[in-house]
Design an enzyme around this catalytic site. Sequence first.
Site, short mmCIF file in Angstrom:
data_model
loop_
_atom_site.label_atom_id
_atom_site.label_comp_id
_atom_site.label_asym_id
_atom_site.label_seq_id
_atom_site.Cartn_x
_atom_site.Cartn_y
_atom_site.Cartn_z
N GLY A 73 3.64 -1.38 4.23
CA GLY A 73 2.76 -2.62 4.66
C GLY A 73 2.77 -3.90 4.69
O GLY A 73 2.14 -4.90 4.70
N GLY A 122 10.13 -2.45 6.36
CA GLY A 122 10.63 -1.07 6.95
C GLY A 122 10.78 0.08 5.81
O GLY A 122 11.05 1.10 5.85
N LYS A 160 0.74 -0.96 0.03
CA LYS A 160 0.00 -0.18 0.18
C LYS A 160 0.85 1.37 0.19
O LYS A 160 1.96 1.15 0.31
CB LYS A 160 -0.86 -0.09 1.31
CG LYS A 160 -0.20 -0.02 2.51
CD LYS A 160 0.23 1.32 3.07
CE LYS A 160 0.91 1.26 4.49
NZ LYS A 160 1.59 2.50 4.91
N GLY A 185 4.69 -6.72 5.64
CA GLY A 185 4.17 -7.67 6.89
C GLY A 185 2.88 -7.44 7.17
O GLY A 185 2.15 -8.59 7.25
N PRO A 237 9.80 -4.53 0.14
CA PRO A 237 10.61 -4.41 0.92
C PRO A 237 10.25 -3.95 2.53
O PRO A 237 9.07 -3.51 2.67
CB PRO A 237 11.65 -3.18 0.48
CG PRO A 237 10.73 -2.39 -0.57
CD PRO A 237 9.74 -3.26 -0.89
N ASP A 249 -2.38 -1.62 10.75
CA ASP A 249 -2.54 -1.79 9.35
C ASP A 249 -3.30 -2.88 8.77
O ASP A 249 -3.48 -2.95 7.47
CB ASP A 249 -1.32 -1.43 8.66
CG ASP A 249 -0.62 0.05 8.33
OD1 ASP A 249 -1.43 0.85 8.81
OD2 ASP A 249 0.52 0.12 8.03
O1 C5P Z 1 -0.13 -1.26 15.52
P1 C5P Z 1 1.47 -1.13 14.88
O2 C5P Z 1 2.10 -2.54 15.58
O3 C5P Z 1 1.62 -1.16 13.35
O4 C5P Z 1 2.04 -0.10 15.47
C1 C5P Z 1 3.46 0.01 15.84
C2 C5P Z 1 3.76 1.13 16.44
O5 C5P Z 1 3.49 2.57 16.04
C3 C5P Z 1 2.92 1.15 18.05
O6 C5P Z 1 3.38 0.49 18.78
C4 C5P Z 1 2.81 2.61 18.18
O7 C5P Z 1 4.21 3.07 19.03
C5 C5P Z 1 2.98 3.26 16.98
N1 C5P Z 1 1.70 3.59 16.61
C6 C5P Z 1 0.91 4.91 16.93
N2 C5P Z 1 -0.50 5.19 16.51
C7 C5P Z 1 -1.01 4.41 15.57
C8 C5P Z 1 -0.19 3.40 14.96
C9 C5P Z 1 1.01 2.97 15.28
O8 C5P Z 1 1.36 5.44 17.70
N3 C5P Z 1 -2.05 4.93 14.99
#
Ligand code: C5P
Length: 281
Positions: free
Chosen positions: A98, A94, A9, A100, A92, A134
Amino acid sequence: MATYTAPAKVNLSLRVSSKQREDGYHNVDILMAPIDLYDTLEFNNSRTTTLACDMPGVPTDESNLVFKAVREFEKVYGRKAKQRIALTKAIPHGAGLGGGSADAAVTLKALNEILGTNYAPEELQTMAANLGSDVPFFLNPVVSRCTGRGEIVTPEPQLAGWSRPLVLLKPQFAVSTPYAYKNLTCSRRLKGINYGTQVLDDIQFVNELERPVFAKFPVLAAMKTWLLEQEGARVALMSGSGSSVFALTDTPEQAKAIAEKARQELDPTLFVHCGTVNPQP
Ligand code: C5P
């Protein structure tokens, strides 16, 4: 054997509330679109669940989101899923694309079909949200508005037929999503960089994570500025928390020319993808 594809995405827009929620997340307002860059997952019945991946450096143990998706599914299923899974990566890591999350969502969908469980979309949605903000988007990857922490997904039917040629650039380093969110309020704007809202096809393009990420990786800001200067580039933006930046063009030839020039002028080791945002069937 059953084979599934998982699209990447890009975020057409990503706005973040500056206030952190009690659960540590931030409320967001995201416009997300699939692109024609795909991982492939192959599932075979087996005695235990195993994961293999063709991309060096990708963990194949329980820390991989595919494995976590299997475990999340098993919690509801009440039994072991027992799949031999082969993951072929094109997205890729990082990169803010999206990859993973897409793999995890496809794993949930695949298990639901292969094991004949027929869980309703809402049940898969709950499992997906437990895996990452995501992941729910990728259960039905059509242009969608994502709110809450990103897990509340509403398709945008008026953009279903919208599409544009895309050129996407990613340097070799990755960006950590928690880093971007943590530094949202304490980071400054770099001088001379366009962070403002761009409008194309009545869509607003803006990414509020650019500020913290560009402050740490100014090369990404330089890449965005360079993209905006290229002939045919109508908008340019970082995707998600980076490290990908992309531009949308009028023609596929323009996207291709920009990609070639990027490798020559910016960095020959860039990951480059020329394709389509919201590819039409
Ligand atoms: O949900 P996900 O594991 O992808 O999020 C990774 C990190 O990104 C969370 O632990 C948080 O630190 C940050 N995050 C956030 N607010 C969001 C999505 C992600 O602070 N809406």
